[in-house]
Design a protein around this motif. Structure first.
Motif, PDB file in Angstrom:
ATOM      1  N   THR A 160      -0.759  -7.739  -5.113  1.00  0.00           N
ATOM      2  CA  THR A 160      -1.560  -6.533  -5.279  1.00  0.00           C
ATOM      3  C   THR A 160      -0.807  -5.314  -4.753  1.00  0.00           C
ATOM      4  O   THR A 160      -0.231  -5.371  -3.664  1.00  0.00           O
ATOM      5  N   TRP A 206      -8.360  -0.555 -11.793  1.00  0.00           N
ATOM      6  CA  TRP A 206      -7.507  -1.730 -11.635  1.00  0.00           C
ATOM      7  C   TRP A 206      -6.718  -1.959 -12.921  1.00  0.00           C
ATOM      8  O   TRP A 206      -7.243  -1.825 -14.019  1.00  0.00           O
ATOM      9  N   ILE A 258       0.852  -1.188   0.000  1.00  0.00           N
ATOM     10  CA  ILE A 258       0.000   0.000   0.000  1.00  0.00           C
ATOM     11  C   ILE A 258       0.888   1.237   0.000  1.00  0.00           C
ATOM     12  O   ILE A 258       1.700   1.424   0.908  1.00  0.00           O
ATOM     13  N   VAL A 261      -1.621  -1.216  -3.985  1.00  0.00           N
ATOM     14  CA  VAL A 261      -2.669  -0.202  -3.873  1.00  0.00           C
ATOM     15  C   VAL A 261      -2.004   1.166  -3.808  1.00  0.00           C
ATOM     16  O   VAL A 261      -1.209   1.430  -2.900  1.00  0.00           O
ATOM     17  N   ILE A 321      -8.953   1.452   2.601  1.00  0.00           N
ATOM     18  CA  ILE A 321      -8.874   0.064   2.148  1.00  0.00           C
ATOM     19  C   ILE A 321     -10.228  -0.618   2.317  1.00  0.00           C
ATOM     20  O   ILE A 321     -10.682  -1.370   1.432  1.00  0.00           O
TER      21      ILE A 321
END
Length: 368
Positions: free
Chosen positions: A168, A257, A12, A170, A246
């Protein structure tokens, strides 16, 4: 992937404009406490979390009374030195009530470019994650020069994601995704929900930074998306200013995305396999059997080492009959490997005169 529901390891990125109140130059404590709740939520379901956080310069300049104008390099470095202490303490104070250990990791972009330093950073981050800690990664702005510039932490977040094999990334932003044009200037601008490929047309839509505290812009976020998705990691851009960003993302908040190309493990193995070997390591039957079970290569199973390779260099792994078994990134130089071949990991410090890694080639740095 178009959600966080299946994520196992998440990076993140948090920008200065989210962490620091522009008018006061102080930390947004309520926002950071809410983010800590988000991190605890992910950790509770077994997700590894790494935070890539800006904010040290923004906090430091407030403490030093430097205002919001342009800073000379030495002023930026001084502000970073003051702000980094405050930033680390803030993360520790917010995560501790959730039983989460925070760890500070200061890096530069060179730590991902140099293979030896890359392996050291990867080993440290992997160990921290294995103990359940949350690494707080920031650029070492107190000594860096070319890193204190436009957009570096977007790219750093993607490079950290590649380093730790995240699935992932973010990017918490001041906008809720990637648009066909700047939505603040063009009311007809349209947000993309999903981008399959970053084409020249997509790149042409990117703009520059718009915040006085943030140095990033959509151009750097696209660069980050290219890096992440190329390594099999999904990347999402979403609005981060509201509390619990989140949780909001999981509940369907607007976002863009970027679809990954494959998975992180496969992408990493392709990268390692594509390198030209700088040496050869021969192993015995026992080591070959261990490798086929997905184990790391320990010095005890090595019978011969050829080549003048350095730490982090790619080497070919040969079986007992000289057959090629794959390749990997060496955690020792060729000279060191020759000294410790056939030895137990516990004897490495005695032989070399300094502590070393248990594995000659870690399974995560191997393509077989």
């Amino acid at each position: 992937m178009a959600s966080l529901s299946d994520a196992k390891r998440v990076v993140i990125k948090i920008g200065s404009a989210l962490l620091v109140d522009r008018t006061r130059g102080s930390l947004r404590d309520d926002w950071l406490r809410a983010l800590a709740e988000d991190v605890a939520m992910l950790k509770a379901r077994g997700v590894d979390v790494v935070l890539v956080s800006s904010g040290s310069i923004a906090l430091g300049r407030g403490a030093l009374g430097l205002g919001f104008g342009a800073l000379a390099l030495e002023e930026s470095q001084a502000a970073a030195a003051v702000g980094q202490i405050r930033l680390a303490r803030a993360y520790e104070d917010c995560l501790a009530p959730h039983g989460i250990t925070a760890a500070q990791v200061l890096v530069t972009l060179e730590d991902s470019a140099d293979r030896r330093r890359y392996l050291n950073a990867r080993a440290t981050l992997e160990t921290l994650l294995s103990y359940g800690a949350v690494p707080i990664v920031n650029e070492n702005d107190t000594v860096a020069t070319d890193e204190i510039r436009f957009g570096d932490n977007d790219r750093l977040a993607a490079q950290v994601a590649v380093t730790v094999g995240a699935d992932t990334t973010v990017l918490l932003s001041d906008v809720d995704g990637f648009y066909t044009a700047n939505p603040a200037q063009d009311p007809a601008a349209r947000r993309f929900d999903l981008i399959e490929d970053i084409t020249p047309e997509i790149e042409a839509m990117a703009g520059d930074a718009g915040s006085g505290l943030s140095k990033g812009g959509m151009k750097t976020k696209l660069m980050a998306a290219k890096t992440a998705t190329g390594a099999g990691c999904a990347l999402v851009i979403t609005q981060g200013a509201a509390l619990n960003p989140i949780q909001a993302l999981e509940n369907g908040a607007p976002a863009t995305w970027f679809r990954p190309k494959g998975d992180p493990q496969a992408a990493r193995k392709r990268w390692i396999a594509s390198m030209k070997p700088q040496g050869f390591v021969s192993i015995d039957e026992g080591a070959m059997s261990a490798l086929r079970r997905g184990k790391s290569l320990l010095p005890a199973g090595v019978t011969d080492v050829t080549g003048d390779f350095g730490r982090g260099d790619p080497v070919s792994i040969l079986g007992p009959n000289g057959e090629g078994l794959g390749s990997g990134l060496a955690r020792y130089t060729g000279a060191e490997a020759r000294l410790i071949r056939g030895c137990r990991s516990g004897d490495i410090e005695t032989i070399l005169g300094y502590p070393g890694r248990a594995a000659l080639i870690h399974r995560d740095d191997m393509a077989t």
